[in-house]
Design an enzyme around this catalytic site. Structure first.
Site, PDB file in Angstrom:
ATOM      1  N   HIS A 103       0.847  -1.193   0.000  1.00 43.44           N
ATOM      2  CA  HIS A 103       0.000   0.000   0.000  1.00 43.44           C
ATOM      3  C   HIS A 103       0.882   1.242   0.000  1.00 43.44           C
ATOM      4  O   HIS A 103       2.112   1.161   0.145  1.00 43.44           O
ATOM      5  CB  HIS A 103      -0.884   0.038   1.249  1.00 43.44           C
ATOM      6  CG  HIS A 103      -0.105   0.281   2.503  1.00 43.44           C
ATOM      7  ND1 HIS A 103       0.695  -0.684   3.086  1.00 43.44           N
ATOM      8  CD2 HIS A 103       0.044   1.393   3.274  1.00 43.44           C
ATOM      9  CE1 HIS A 103       1.280  -0.189   4.150  1.00 43.44           C
ATOM     10  NE2 HIS A 103       0.914   1.075   4.295  1.00 43.44           N
ATOM     11  N   ASP A 105       0.643   5.159   1.967  1.00 48.65           N
ATOM     12  CA  ASP A 105      -0.153   5.762   3.035  1.00 48.65           C
ATOM     13  C   ASP A 105      -1.083   6.848   2.494  1.00 48.65           C
ATOM     14  O   ASP A 105      -0.656   7.733   1.755  1.00 48.65           O
ATOM     15  CB  ASP A 105       0.765   6.348   4.116  1.00 48.65           C
ATOM     16  CG  ASP A 105       1.598   5.268   4.802  1.00 48.65           C
ATOM     17  OD1 ASP A 105       1.178   4.092   4.804  1.00 48.65           O
ATOM     18  OD2 ASP A 105       2.683   5.607   5.325  1.00 48.65           O
ATOM     19  N   HIS A 258       4.745   0.223   0.091  1.00 46.71           N
ATOM     20  CA  HIS A 258       5.457  -0.506   1.140  1.00 46.71           C
ATOM     21  C   HIS A 258       4.578  -1.568   1.767  1.00 46.71           C
ATOM     22  O   HIS A 258       3.358  -1.550   1.629  1.00 46.71           O
ATOM     23  CB  HIS A 258       6.043   0.441   2.194  1.00 46.71           C
ATOM     24  CG  HIS A 258       5.027   1.269   2.922  1.00 46.71           C
ATOM     25  ND1 HIS A 258       4.490   2.422   2.392  1.00 46.71           N
ATOM     26  CD2 HIS A 258       4.454   1.133   4.140  1.00 46.71           C
ATOM     27  CE1 HIS A 258       3.641   2.963   3.247  1.00 46.71           C
ATOM     28  NE2 HIS A 258       3.586   2.189   4.327  1.00 46.71           N
ATOM     29  N   ARG A 274       5.020   6.919  13.961  1.00 52.83           N
ATOM     30  CA  ARG A 274       5.026   7.496  12.616  1.00 52.83           C
ATOM     31  C   ARG A 274       4.432   8.884  12.596  1.00 52.83           C
ATOM     32  O   ARG A 274       3.371   9.124  13.181  1.00 52.83           O
ATOM     33  CB  ARG A 274       4.206   6.592  11.685  1.00 52.83           C
ATOM     34  CG  ARG A 274       4.382   6.883  10.218  1.00 52.83           C
ATOM     35  CD  ARG A 274       3.437   6.044   9.386  1.00 52.83           C
ATOM     36  NE  ARG A 274       2.227   6.775   9.113  1.00 52.83           N
ATOM     37  CZ  ARG A 274       1.122   6.255   8.589  1.00 52.83           C
ATOM     38  NH1 ARG A 274       1.067   4.958   8.303  1.00 52.83           N
ATOM     39  NH2 ARG A 274       0.069   6.994   8.360  1.00 52.83           N
TER      40      ARG A 274
END
Ligand code: OGA
Ligand code: MN
Length: 283
Positions: A103, A105, A258, A274
């Site tokens: 995917h 983000d 990723h 994150r």
């Protein structure tokens, strides 16, 4: 600041040593920004960042975006999304299954996130070696490698991206799906985007979020999407990040996909947090 920069032998990936991010001057910051644009995935090794310091560094890239998974946000700093398998009082302290699928983000947003920065605090180990690597795929190289006829075809097409497509099957899906559907209706992006910073053409699709291709008969669209999803993760486009505590990994969501590898389990602990920067629409 005397940054030490090395490139990986893959189409993406670079490493920066000999830097302390809270002390970074404007010139050194520009060099890191250029490196992210050039190499798409950049490890800044050997950091010791408080939550505030991570946020302060991330803000230099743009406005931060809060993630919708409220249970996985840092309690004091909601700009930080916690990725971890750790339980406290039987409850996960963060997202336990981020990155099960390939995917990028924020693809489910009209304005997907530009870059994400994941900071490693605890890294699981097996036989003295780090496990729980993160895999990346180079979407610019994947676009360039397509046969010309396919490039011309994808240049004309758009993909539909949806949060609920895979989300409904994930363990994190505790929040009400109907509410999430209202909040995040499916969006469409070009199948090949022009990177807003570099101008490079990059494929933009993933097994995690792309549900269909607009404007093609259903079976033809499905076959093309399947072929493209397989194409982009071919080994020659991949870069594998092996983590060490203190790594701040910066990746460009417009130029890469990723995926996490789940080759560890408690009592091996993994703790990361994150920060995510808001992006712009692709047109
Ligand atoms: C993320 C993600 C993968 C990993 O944090 O966005 O997909 O390996 N993480 O933790
Ligand atoms: Mn992710």
């Amino acid at each position: 600041m005397n940054l030490s920069i090395t490139h990986s032998d893959r189409p993406i990936g670079a490493r920066v040593a000999n830097v302390r991010l809270p002390d970074l001057d404007e010139d050194a910051f520009r060099r890191i920004l250029d490196l992210v644009n050039e190499r798409s995935v950049v490890t800044i090794e050997g950091q010791d960042l408080s939550e505030q310091q991570q946020i302060d560094f991330a803000r230099r890239f743009g406005e931060l975006q809060k993630i919708f998974l409220k249970d996985a946000l840092s309690s004091r700093y909601p700009e930080l999304f916690v990725v971890s398998n750790i339980l406290e009082n039987g409850k996960p302290i963060g997202s336990t299954d981020a990155g099960v699928y390939w995917h990028t983000d924020g693809a489910y947003l009209p304005k997907p996130h530009s870059v994400s920065m994941l900071y490693a605090i605890e890294v699981p180990e097996k036989d003295g070696k780090a496990v729980g690597d993160t895999l990346f795929a180079a979407m610019g190289a994947a676009y360039d490698a397509l046969p010309q006829a396919t490039r011309e075809q994808v240049d004309r097409l758009r993909g539909v991206h949806s949060l609920h497509y895979r989300y409904a099957t994930k363990a994190d899906a505790a929040q009400d799906m109907a509410e999430l559907t209202r909040q995040f209706p499916p969006v469409s992006h070009p199948l090949a985007i022009r990177h807003p910073a570099t101008g490079r053409k990059c494929l933009y699709l993933s097994e995690g979020y792309t549900t269909r291709i607009e404007g093609l008969p259903e079976d033809e669209g499905e076959a093309l999407l399947k072929a493209l999803c397989e194409h982009v993760v071919r080994p020659e486009f991949q870069y594998r990040h092996r983590w060490a505590p203190g790594d701040l990994l910066i990746w460009d969501n417009r130029a890469t996909l990723h995926r996490a590898t789940f080759d560890y389990a408690l009592p091996q602990r993994r703790l990361m947090r994150r920060a995510t920067v808001s992006g712009e629409a692709f047109g």
